[in-house]
Motif scaffolding. Structure first.
Motif, PDB file in Angstrom:
ATOM      1  N   ASP A  77       0.815  -1.212   0.000  1.00  0.00           N
ATOM      2  CA  ASP A  77       0.000   0.000   0.000  1.00  0.00           C
ATOM      3  C   ASP A  77       0.850   1.263   0.000  1.00  0.00           C
ATOM      4  O   ASP A  77       0.340   2.365  -0.081  1.00  0.00           O
ATOM      5  CB  ASP A  77      -0.969   0.000   1.182  1.00  0.00           C
ATOM      6  CG  ASP A  77      -0.273  -0.099   2.525  1.00  0.00           C
ATOM      7  OD1 ASP A  77       0.966  -0.312   2.558  1.00  0.00           O
ATOM      8  OD2 ASP A  77      -0.963   0.014   3.558  1.00  0.00           O
ATOM      9  N   LYS A 104       0.518  -3.124   4.117  1.00  0.00           N
ATOM     10  CA  LYS A 104      -0.421  -4.134   3.639  1.00  0.00           C
ATOM     11  C   LYS A 104      -0.002  -4.507   2.225  1.00  0.00           C
ATOM     12  O   LYS A 104       0.559  -3.693   1.495  1.00  0.00           O
ATOM     13  CB  LYS A 104      -1.849  -3.597   3.649  1.00  0.00           C
ATOM     14  CG  LYS A 104      -2.361  -3.335   5.051  1.00  0.00           C
ATOM     15  CD  LYS A 104      -3.790  -2.874   5.015  1.00  0.00           C
ATOM     16  CE  LYS A 104      -4.300  -2.688   6.445  1.00  0.00           C
ATOM     17  NZ  LYS A 104      -5.699  -2.312   6.475  1.00  0.00           N
ATOM     18  N   TYR A 105      -0.305  -5.766   1.836  1.00  0.00           N
ATOM     19  CA  TYR A 105       0.149  -6.277   0.546  1.00  0.00           C
ATOM     20  C   TYR A 105      -0.995  -6.922  -0.216  1.00  0.00           C
ATOM     21  O   TYR A 105      -1.977  -7.380   0.370  1.00  0.00           O
ATOM     22  CB  TYR A 105       1.281  -7.293   0.748  1.00  0.00           C
ATOM     23  CG  TYR A 105       2.501  -6.666   1.358  1.00  0.00           C
ATOM     24  CD1 TYR A 105       3.456  -6.061   0.560  1.00  0.00           C
ATOM     25  CD2 TYR A 105       2.687  -6.655   2.731  1.00  0.00           C
ATOM     26  CE1 TYR A 105       4.574  -5.459   1.115  1.00  0.00           C
ATOM     27  CE2 TYR A 105       3.797  -6.055   3.300  1.00  0.00           C
ATOM     28  CZ  TYR A 105       4.736  -5.459   2.478  1.00  0.00           C
ATOM     29  OH  TYR A 105       5.831  -4.853   3.033  1.00  0.00           O
ATOM     30  N   ARG A 106      -0.829  -6.958  -1.531  1.00  0.00           N
ATOM     31  CA  ARG A 106      -1.796  -7.637  -2.385  1.00  0.00           C
ATOM     32  C   ARG A 106      -1.066  -8.325  -3.528  1.00  0.00           C
ATOM     33  O   ARG A 106       0.073  -7.991  -3.855  1.00  0.00           O
ATOM     34  CB  ARG A 106      -2.841  -6.676  -2.932  1.00  0.00           C
ATOM     35  CG  ARG A 106      -2.325  -5.772  -4.046  1.00  0.00           C
ATOM     36  CD  ARG A 106      -3.455  -4.972  -4.618  1.00  0.00           C
ATOM     37  NE  ARG A 106      -2.951  -4.069  -5.650  1.00  0.00           N
ATOM     38  CZ  ARG A 106      -3.701  -3.197  -6.277  1.00  0.00           C
ATOM     39  NH1 ARG A 106      -4.981  -3.106  -5.980  1.00  0.00           N
ATOM     40  NH2 ARG A 106      -3.186  -2.416  -7.201  1.00  0.00           N
ATOM     41  N   HIS A 108      -1.048  -9.031  -7.535  1.00  0.00           N
ATOM     42  CA  HIS A 108      -1.503  -8.406  -8.773  1.00  0.00           C
ATOM     43  C   HIS A 108      -1.080  -9.297  -9.941  1.00  0.00           C
ATOM     44  O   HIS A 108       0.101  -9.604 -10.090  1.00  0.00           O
ATOM     45  CB  HIS A 108      -0.895  -7.007  -8.907  1.00  0.00           C
ATOM     46  CG  HIS A 108      -1.394  -6.253 -10.080  1.00  0.00           C
ATOM     47  ND1 HIS A 108      -0.614  -5.369 -10.776  1.00  0.00           N
ATOM     48  CD2 HIS A 108      -2.596  -6.237 -10.694  1.00  0.00           C
ATOM     49  CE1 HIS A 108      -1.309  -4.842 -11.761  1.00  0.00           C
ATOM     50  NE2 HIS A 108      -2.521  -5.360 -11.734  1.00  0.00           N
ATOM     51  N   TYR A 117      -6.029  -9.030 -12.666  1.00  0.00           N
ATOM     52  CA  TYR A 117      -6.650  -9.441 -11.418  1.00  0.00           C
ATOM     53  C   TYR A 117      -5.825  -8.887 -10.265  1.00  0.00           C
ATOM     54  O   TYR A 117      -4.590  -8.883 -10.333  1.00  0.00           O
ATOM     55  CB  TYR A 117      -6.693 -10.964 -11.293  1.00  0.00           C
ATOM     56  CG  TYR A 117      -7.391 -11.660 -12.437  1.00  0.00           C
ATOM     57  CD1 TYR A 117      -8.745 -11.942 -12.375  1.00  0.00           C
ATOM     58  CD2 TYR A 117      -6.692 -12.039 -13.581  1.00  0.00           C
ATOM     59  CE1 TYR A 117      -9.393 -12.583 -13.418  1.00  0.00           C
ATOM     60  CE2 TYR A 117      -7.326 -12.680 -14.636  1.00  0.00           C
ATOM     61  CZ  TYR A 117      -8.676 -12.946 -14.542  1.00  0.00           C
ATOM     62  OH  TYR A 117      -9.306 -13.579 -15.582  1.00  0.00           O
ATOM     63  N   ALA A 118      -6.501  -8.434  -9.212  1.00  0.00           N
ATOM     64  CA  ALA A 118      -5.797  -7.937  -8.024  1.00  0.00           C
ATOM     65  C   ALA A 118      -6.605  -8.301  -6.790  1.00  0.00           C
ATOM     66  O   ALA A 118      -7.829  -8.149  -6.773  1.00  0.00           O
ATOM     67  CB  ALA A 118      -5.582  -6.436  -8.106  1.00  0.00           C
ATOM     68  N   SER A 119      -5.922  -8.792  -5.775  1.00  0.00           N
ATOM     69  CA  SER A 119      -6.583  -9.100  -4.509  1.00  0.00           C
ATOM     70  C   SER A 119      -6.710  -7.826  -3.681  1.00  0.00           C
ATOM     71  O   SER A 119      -6.178  -6.780  -4.043  1.00  0.00           O
ATOM     72  CB  SER A 119      -5.789 -10.160  -3.745  1.00  0.00           C
ATOM     73  OG  SER A 119      -4.535  -9.630  -3.355  1.00  0.00           O
ATOM     74  N   ASP A 120      -7.389  -7.924  -2.564  1.00  0.00           N
ATOM     75  CA  ASP A 120      -7.452  -6.808  -1.622  1.00  0.00           C
ATOM     76  C   ASP A 120      -6.118  -6.691  -0.905  1.00  0.00           C
ATOM     77  O   ASP A 120      -5.366  -7.657  -0.793  1.00  0.00           O
ATOM     78  CB  ASP A 120      -8.557  -7.041  -0.586  1.00  0.00           C
ATOM     79  CG  ASP A 120      -9.941  -7.015  -1.201  1.00  0.00           C
ATOM     80  OD1 ASP A 120     -10.127  -6.354  -2.239  1.00  0.00           O
ATOM     81  OD2 ASP A 120     -10.846  -7.669  -0.640  1.00  0.00           O
ATOM     82  N   PHE A 121      -5.834  -5.508  -0.380  1.00  0.00           N
ATOM     83  CA  PHE A 121      -4.657  -5.337   0.461  1.00  0.00           C
ATOM     84  C   PHE A 121      -4.947  -5.980   1.817  1.00  0.00           C
ATOM     85  O   PHE A 121      -6.003  -5.764   2.399  1.00  0.00           O
ATOM     86  CB  PHE A 121      -4.335  -3.845   0.658  1.00  0.00           C
ATOM     87  CG  PHE A 121      -3.667  -3.219  -0.530  1.00  0.00           C
ATOM     88  CD1 PHE A 121      -2.325  -3.438  -0.775  1.00  0.00           C
ATOM     89  CD2 PHE A 121      -4.381  -2.409  -1.387  1.00  0.00           C
ATOM     90  CE1 PHE A 121      -1.696  -2.856  -1.866  1.00  0.00           C
ATOM     91  CE2 PHE A 121      -3.769  -1.820  -2.470  1.00  0.00           C
ATOM     92  CZ  PHE A 121      -2.426  -2.042  -2.718  1.00  0.00           C
ATOM     93  N   VAL A 122      -4.010  -6.791   2.294  1.00  0.00           N
ATOM     94  CA  VAL A 122      -4.159  -7.435   3.602  1.00  0.00           C
ATOM     95  C   VAL A 122      -2.911  -7.178   4.441  1.00  0.00           C
ATOM     96  O   VAL A 122      -1.812  -6.968   3.919  1.00  0.00           O
ATOM     97  CB  VAL A 122      -4.409  -8.957   3.486  1.00  0.00           C
ATOM     98  CG1 VAL A 122      -5.746  -9.237   2.856  1.00  0.00           C
ATOM     99  CG2 VAL A 122      -3.299  -9.636   2.735  1.00  0.00           C
ATOM    100  N   GLU A 123      -3.112  -7.221   5.744  1.00  0.00           N
ATOM    101  CA  GLU A 123      -2.022  -6.978   6.679  1.00  0.00           C
ATOM    102  C   GLU A 123      -0.976  -8.087   6.596  1.00  0.00           C
ATOM    103  O   GLU A 123      -1.307  -9.253   6.427  1.00  0.00           O
ATOM    104  CB  GLU A 123      -2.612  -6.921   8.084  1.00  0.00           C
ATOM    105  CG  GLU A 123      -1.623  -6.604   9.159  1.00  0.00           C
ATOM    106  CD  GLU A 123      -2.278  -6.575  10.543  1.00  0.00           C
ATOM    107  OE1 GLU A 123      -1.519  -6.538  11.518  1.00  0.00           O
ATOM    108  OE2 GLU A 123      -3.513  -6.613  10.630  1.00  0.00           O
TER     109      GLU A 123
END
Length: 182
Positions: A77, A104-106, A108, A117-123
Motif C-alpha cells: 500500500d 499491507k500487501y496484495r 496483482h 486481477y488484483a486481490s485486496d490489500f491485507v495486513e
C-alpha cells in the motif's frame, strides 16, 4: 430346512444387489468459461513465495490447464512492487521476501491475454515462533502436534509446512561393513 435355504438364498441375493456399485456421473451444464485459479500465499519471511496459476477444467477432465506467460507482482500500500518469475509451467516464485511489517500487501496478476486481477490489500502477519512439538503414535502413523501462541493477539490461524525425513535405527548392531560392493 427348505425355508432356511430359501431365506439364505434370498439374503445372499439381497447382499449382492446392495453391494453393486456404479459410478455417479452428474449432469452438469458446462458454461464454457475458464476461470483463473490462484494457489499459493505470500510468504514474507526468508522462505520463497510460490504461486501456481491454472485454469478451471470440466469435472470429467483428467488434464491440468496451467496459466503460463503471466506477470505476477506483490504490491504494498506504499507502492513497493516485487515481481515473481515463472520457474516452471504455471508456477511463479520469488526468493526471500523480507517484507516490512508496517504495510499491507496484495497480489496483482496480468495474464498473457492481458486480463488483470488484483486481490485486496491485507495486513502482513508474521507467524510467531513454535513453542513446542509433540508426537503421538496412531493406528495409521504418527501424529504431530505443534503449539504456538501470539501474546499480541494479532494472529489466530497458522500454516505450517514440513519436509518429511526419516532415520531408522536397527535393534541390533552389526560389526560388518559394506565397502566397495563387498
Amino acid at each position: 430346512m427348505r425355508v432356511f435355504a430359501k431365506i439364505l438364498i434370498f439374503l445372499c441375493l439381497y447382499a449382492i444387489l446392495i453391494t453393486c456399485k456404479k459410478p455417479y456421473a452428474p449432469v452438469i451444464a458446462g458454461t464454457g468459461d475458464s476461470y483463473l485459479v490462484v494457489d499459493g500465499f505470500i510468504n514474507s519471511g526468508s522462505d520463497s513465495t510460490f504461486i501456481r496459476l491454472s485454469r478451471t477444467v470440466s469435472l470429467d477432465s483428467k488434464n491440468y490447464d496451467p496459466e503460463t506467460g503471466a506477470t505476477i507482482s506483490i504490491e504494498s500500500d506504499k507502492n513497493d512492487t516485487y515481481f515473481l518469475t515463472e520457474i516452471s509451467t504455471g508456477v511463479y516464485a520469488v526468493n526471500n521476501l523480507n517484507l516490512p511489517t508496517d504495510r499491507k500487501y496484495r497480489l496483482h496478476i496480468i495474464t498473457a491475454d492481458h486480463k488483470e486481477y488484483a486481490s485486496d490489500f491485507v495486513e502482513n502477519k508474521i507467524s510467531p515462533p513454535i513453542d513446542s512439538i509433540s508426537t503421538k503414535v496412531a493406528k495409521n502413523g504418527v501424529q504431530f502436534f505443534v503449539n504456538t501462541h501470539d501474546d499480541s493477539g494479532k494472529t489466530r490461524y497458522y500454516y505450517f509446512d514440513y519436509d518429511e525425513a526419516w532415520t531408522y535405527f536397527a535393534a541390533l548392531y552389526s560389526n560388518l561393513n559394506y565397502v566397495n560392493h563387498q
